[in-house]
Design an enzyme around this catalytic site. Structure first.
Site, PDB file in Angstrom:
ATOM      1  CB  SER A 197      -0.895  -0.005   1.246  1.00  0.00           C
ATOM      2  OG  SER A 197      -1.555   1.234   1.414  1.00  0.00           O
ATOM      3  CE1 TYR A 210      -3.932  -2.178   5.379  1.00  0.00           C
ATOM      4  CE2 TYR A 210      -3.056  -0.002   4.880  1.00  0.00           C
ATOM      5  CZ  TYR A 210      -3.587  -1.203   4.458  1.00  0.00           C
ATOM      6  OH  TYR A 210      -3.758  -1.435   3.117  1.00  0.00           O
TER       7      TYR A 210
END
Length: 350
Positions: A197, A210
């Site tokens: 990501s 995350y």
């Protein structure tokens, strides 16, 4: 006697001097070769900005994708099937995963196979590997897509949630690699895709664990690449060291680079914000410049990256290059630019 000792000492000095000269010339030659290769790679890169890389066929591949019940994973499964590949759909949600495989088989009969598995558990993944090998064949493309993204402040995360994030977003990659990479090595053919990501490139508010998990995935990719160049020993050998020092993705490329596996390829993908439902409250300051990306377009870009054997790619494409450029400036400059763009997520309940 004294004359003989002086002669022997003189000979030793001369030999040492010759060795030093040979070492110096060797280093000089290596540096010169490094410069020549660097110039060549820069020219090659500029050339491929104008002339696109050729795309390989996926018609004979067996593609395993995790997290195919919805979102990017489902779109990847549908589009890989359109490339005439056999698609193995893996998800913890049996119903939605079966629906994905059914949709594919309506269009391409016998192309999709659905398996229910909690990929965060090693014993489950190994059992899955045996089933797939016996019922479908050897996996040649592995797409580690499954992930979770709780959006809340760091203090709002409890221990169980943080462990779950890393179990699914990081350790599942280890278990999938440990199970399916050996089969690729036997064939000397394979491609592993890591879904990281842009949150694995720069930190974002309300995504602390995350971001940590996606930074780890980014680290895995490089070390595995070099693994192919340096050793054929078991992937388990350096797992603890790799995770604690560099993370997952850079570590795997590092370990795979030098061992003669010329047809093993690795790609890491850094999506920005994809409209999959994980991010319920995205913050986008310039939607015309950095819009919320659709799962369909994201899947299309990922498959193109696989077919071109790209090492890494951000979605949208320029983001990774922009990050690399600003990392050359003082840290405050990079952080101010990130604040100017204004991307991120607001906290919300799962």
């Amino acid at each position: 006697m004294k004359s003989n000792m002086q002669s022997s000492t003189s000979s030793t000095v001369v030999i040492d001097q010759l060795e030093n000269v040979k070492w110096t010339l060797s280093i000089f030659a290596e540096v010169l070769l490094l410069l020549i290769k660097s110039v060549y790679f820069i020219v090659e890169s500029i050339y491929h900005m104008v002339v696109p890389l050729p795309e390989k066929s996926l018609a004979d591949d067996i593609v395993l994708i995790t997290g195919t019940g919805h979102g990017i994973g489902k779109c990847l499964a549908m589009q890989f099937a359109d490339m005439c590949a056999k698609v193995i759909c893996v998800d913890i949600n049996e119903q939605s995963n079966a629906e994905t495989a059914k949709e594919i088989n309506v269009k391409w009969k016998g192309k999709a196979f659905a398996y229910t598995c909690d990929v965060s558990k090693l014993e489950n993944v190994r059992e899955l590997g045996e089933k797939i090998k016996n019922e479908v064949g050897t996996v040649t493309v592995l797409v580690n897509n499954a992930g979770i993204m709780p959006c809340k402040s760091f203090e709002a995360h409890d221990e169980a949630t943080i462990r779950k994030i890393f179990d699914i977003n990081v350790f599942a990659h280890f278990w999938m690699l440990d199970t399916f990479l050996p089969g690729m090595k036997v064939l000397n053919k394979g491609h592993v895709v890591f879904l990281s990501s842009m949150a694995g490139v720069l930190g974002l508010k309300n995504l602390v664990p995350y971001c940590g998990s996606k930074f780890a995935v980014r680290g895995q990719w490089c070390k595995l690449y070099l693994y192919n160049r340096q050793t054929a020993s078991c992937i388990n050998r350096n797992i603890t060291f790799v995770f604690s020092v560099s993370g997952l993705s850079e570590a795997i490329i590092d370990e795979c680079k030098d061992d003669g596996y010329e047809n093993l390829h690795f790609t890491v993908i850094y999506p920005y914000m994809v409209d999959t439902g994980l991010c319920k409250k995205p913050k986008i300051r310039f939607p015309s410049l950095l819009p919320l990306v659709t799962p369909e377009s994201t899947a299309k870009t990922i498959i193109s990256a696989v077919r071109k054997n790209l090492l890494e790619l951000s979605i949208p494409g320029p983001l990774l290059l922009i990050n690399h450029i600003f990392r050359c400036f003082p840290h405050k400059v990079a952080m101010d630019f990130k604040d100017f763009l204004g991307g991120g997520v607001d906290a919300h309940d799962d």
